[in-house]
Design an enzyme around this catalytic site. Sequence first.
Site: not given
Length: 345
Positions: A124, A173, A206, A230, A234
């Site tokens: 971002y 990751k 993951d 982000d 959700d």
Amino acid sequence: MRYKVTFIPGDGIGPEVMSVARSVIEAAGVDVDWDVVMAGERAYIETGSPLPEETIESIRENKVALKGPLTTPIASGYSSVNVALRKIFDLYAIVRPVKSIPGLSCRYPNVNLILIREGTEGLYSSIEHSFGAGKEVAIALRVVTRSTCRRLAHFAFEYARKHRRRKVTLVHKANILKLTCGLMREEFFKVAENYPDLRAEEILVDNMAMQLVLNPEEYDVVLTSNMFGDILSDLAAGLIGTIGVSPSANIGDEYAIFEPTHGTAPQLAGRDMANPVAAVLAGAMLLEHLGEAKAASIIRRAVEDVIKEGKYITFDIAKICGVSPASTSQMGRRLVERTQELMES
Ligand code: NAI
């Protein structure tokens, strides 16, 4: 004490849910002088700027804001105002509590995790380029700095200690993004040494997506980078039934902006349907930040009670509870009323 707070109603369902949040805060007896300013699509249409100078000045002066969701156009148009606000006010920690609400009998009744997402860097960073006559290649830079990784790790461990949590899980990751996620991981474990009372663990993003679906109750404080956070926040909101009950706080060393986790939900806008609870709980987080812990806990209790009563609840939770839905304003009125009842009891 009288507080001055910047208030941004926002776009889409923003004005409907944010006015409930405001009324509930007032019902909890907290004296707030709201400085109402604009941002997002409405500001863009009315002033030509999605983030007018007056809005920035208001937050600079008041140091705290309660903000509704803002539209970010897809693929073209103005850049995200949320990203801009986090950068301007150095809001490096985005705190998203995800807690099962009693009475909202969803698949996971015992989730109680705090997702902390980095707020100013990573993918971002808004540094994107495309190359070639036909723009055949496009790149986005994933900027990660040691200083932000360090202060974010400190923030997460301090938060965990203050809220009597037992462990902090870093989601990354670093097997693929060896330098960027690697840097975050390196600082995380260095900082963890100062907190021997807390467990520090790591997991690849993951696998985390799967573990959150399989065993969300296992997680406590979860720390991750901007993009992963982000997406995972959700996902986590979905675990507790609806994003309509998930609040968020953007925190820096000097400023803080509180908001619902959800967006503008254009398909619900203007229909008096949206769940106001995420906005109300964002208001409770704001009050806690201001030192009004008692009012914050009364508001949380009022939310639990109104959902448990099941009479005035919006469609998203009514569907889970198998009852007929109420409107935003009906639920809002009951939340205000219940807050007042709890204040008087
Ligand atoms: P969204 O969060 O607006 O909607 C996702 C889903 O959740 C939809 O099915 C929607 O109906 C539902 N939903 C959202 N809020 C709800 C509520 N209070 N009660 C009941 N159901 C609710 O996300 P979407 O559709 O991806 O984005 C729409 C717009 O919002 C975009 O312009 C996006 O950029 C913006 N956005 C702004 C955010 C912010 O200002 N913090 C955060 C996320 C998205």
